[in-house]
Write a protein that holds these residues in place. Structure first.
Motif, short mmCIF file in Angstrom:
data_model
loop_
_atom_site.label_atom_id
_atom_site.label_comp_id
_atom_site.label_asym_id
_atom_site.label_seq_id
_atom_site.Cartn_x
_atom_site.Cartn_y
_atom_site.Cartn_z
N ALA A 130 0.76 -1.44 -0.28
CA ALA A 130 -0.18 0.09 0.14
C ALA A 130 0.74 1.33 -0.12
O ALA A 130 0.67 2.20 -0.64
N LEU A 131 1.79 1.09 0.75
CA LEU A 131 3.07 2.55 0.71
C LEU A 131 3.29 2.66 -0.58
O LEU A 131 3.65 3.52 -1.18
N GLU A 132 3.84 1.41 -1.28
CA GLU A 132 4.41 1.30 -2.64
C GLU A 132 3.29 1.97 -3.51
O GLU A 132 3.87 2.74 -4.44
N ALA A 133 2.09 1.90 -3.33
CA ALA A 133 1.12 2.28 -4.14
C ALA A 133 0.88 3.66 -3.95
O ALA A 133 -0.26 4.40 -4.47
N ARG A 134 1.36 4.34 -3.06
CA ARG A 134 1.51 5.67 -2.47
C ARG A 134 -0.03 5.90 -1.80
O ARG A 134 -0.69 7.17 -1.87
N LYS A 135 -0.65 4.95 -1.01
CA LYS A 135 -1.61 5.20 -0.37
C LYS A 135 -0.84 5.85 1.19
O LYS A 135 -0.02 5.54 1.69
N LYS A 136 -1.81 6.90 1.61
CA LYS A 136 -1.67 7.52 2.92
C LYS A 136 -1.79 6.53 4.14
O LYS A 136 -2.25 5.56 4.17
N PRO A 137 -0.93 6.80 5.20
CA PRO A 137 -1.03 6.21 6.25
C PRO A 137 -2.27 6.03 6.97
O PRO A 137 -2.76 5.12 7.53
N ASP A 138 -3.02 7.33 6.92
CA ASP A 138 -4.45 7.34 7.36
C ASP A 138 -5.45 6.39 6.62
O ASP A 138 -6.22 5.88 7.26
N TRP A 139 -5.01 6.21 5.26
CA TRP A 139 -5.90 5.31 4.34
C TRP A 139 -5.62 3.81 5.19
O TRP A 139 -6.59 2.94 5.32
N ILE A 140 -4.46 3.73 5.10
CA ILE A 140 -3.83 2.23 5.59
C ILE A 140 -4.50 1.74 6.88
O ILE A 140 -5.14 0.75 7.26
N ASP A 141 -4.27 2.67 7.84
CA ASP A 141 -4.82 2.61 9.28
C ASP A 141 -6.16 2.54 9.11
O ASP A 141 -6.80 1.54 10.05
N GLY A 142 -6.88 3.03 8.46
CA GLY A 142 -8.42 3.16 8.31
C GLY A 142 -8.80 1.85 7.96
O GLY A 142 -9.87 1.23 8.38
#
Length: 368
Positions: free
Chosen positions: A104-116
């Motif tokens: 997800a980080l590689e796909a440039r997803k924000k940490p808030d999106w991942i945590d959500g």
């Protein structure tokens, strides 16, 4: 959790074929970290014998969404749908969650999106869900927490990790940076946990695990003409550390870079043997243990690799002596038995004297 039954041919083997659309290949452009968990997930799905339609019925997610996830098309998948497939396919979710987060980080997803996604307290119903009273098997009730499964890998996996972590990191450090080396080793053991049943079913866990590590390292390493670069290693050698003058250090770097370039062009097995033996100081028995091959294979690879490197680094021999001149003295046989062709040829004419250059004539003309 009851895993889905596997429809296999009598006596074992591959799952029996079922009607349904064939799973397409992974889409181009899927990132390295995304592919790290997508490939084993596809392997688990194909081994299950389920169709996408059956996977949809059991997970509660639409077939189109599942197909997109398994092919890597569309947007990066949310954790909820990813977990839904893991639940059905009986995949350990703790290592998968870490792999999913890294991708997800590689796909440039924000940490808030991942945590959500991770902290979500309910399992979203798939769009094809018919109603609250017609839930497919394995579908979680709304509001149920997303279980991460056992947080501790199998004991055998833990022992394998402790035994091989240092050697794996030393190998990765030759091709990538320190930070990337730590990431690739962690990813390797997560993927191995993810695929532990597959590893145990293979001929040997050790070469299976090494193939996972090597694939992750080579996916991150820089390549030139299809060969992994070892140039950075030329600046971190024992020979270089023993030199003090800039000229000597420069010459040593140049020599090391030529050597490492030749090593990088070796076949994969010979390359691994050489870097572990000569760049990481492991003996052949230890190399054989890490690679999972007989020690005789390591001896053979070392011998052939050194022969190849010697031929590649040895300059071609050039003859410094002038070609032999014909003798001006006639041999006894030639004086007593002249050749017929020689007797028919006219006698050689005396050559004109070579003009000498006058000291004051720059054009080399013969002065009058």
């Amino acid at each position: 959790m009851t895993p889905p039954s596997l429809s296999r041919r009598p006596g074992g083997g591959a799952p029996a074929g079922k009607p349904g659309r064939k799973l397409g290949p992974i889409a181009e452009g899927v990132g390295r970290a995304h592919r790290a968990w997508l490939e084993p997930l596809r392997i688990r799905f194909l081994a299950s014998g389920l169709t996408i339609g059956e996977l949809s019925d059991r997970s509660g997610w639409a077939k189109s969404k599942i197909s997109e996830l398994l092919r890597g098309t569309g947007r990066y998948p949310r954790w909820e749908i990813t977990y839904g497939l893991l639940d059905v396919l009986d995949v350990p979710t703790w290592p998968m969650r870490r792999l999913w987060m890294a991708a997800a980080l590689e796909a440039r997803k924000k940490p808030d999106w991942i945590d959500g996604c991770i902290q979500s307290r309910r399992h979203q119903q798939g769009p094809n869900q018919q109603g609250p009273n017609q839930q497919p098997p394995h579908h979680r009730h709304p509001g149920a927490a997303l279980s991460a499964g056992p947080a501790v890998p199998p004991l055998e996996h833990q022992a394998f990790t402790e035994l091989n972590r240092a050697a794996y990191h030393a190998y990765a450090r030759l091709f990538v940076s320190e930070e990337e080396a730590r990431e690739v080793v962690a990813e390797t053991f997560d993927v191995l946990w993810f695929r532990w049943d597959e590893a145990l079913a293979s001929a040997d866990v050790v070469p299976f695990a090494w193939s996972v590590l090597r694939g992750s390292v080579m996916a991150r390493a820089c390549h030139t003409d299809g060969c992994p670069e070892l140039a950075r290693t030329a600046f971190d050698t024992v020979a270089l550390s023993l030199l003090s003058t800039p000229a000597a250090r420069f010459a040593q770097i140049e020599e090391s870079m030529s050597l490492f370039k030749a090593i990088s062009r070796l076949p994969a097995h010979q390359l691994d043997v050489m870097v572990l033996t000569y760049l990481r100081g492991m003996d052949h028995a230890a190399v054989a243990d890490v690679l999972g091959v007989p020690i005789a294979s390591v001896h053979t690879a070392d011998r052939y690799a050194r022969k190849t490197l010697t031929a590649a680094l040895t300059p071609p021999q050039t003859s410094a002596q002038p070609p032999p001149q014909a003798s001006t003295q006639p041999s006894p046989q030639a004086s007593t038995q002249p050749s017929p062709q020689a007797s028919t040829q006219p006698p050689p004419q005396p050559s004109a004297p070579t003009p000498t250059l006058h000291p004051e004539n720059d054009l080399g003309e013969t002065p009058e």
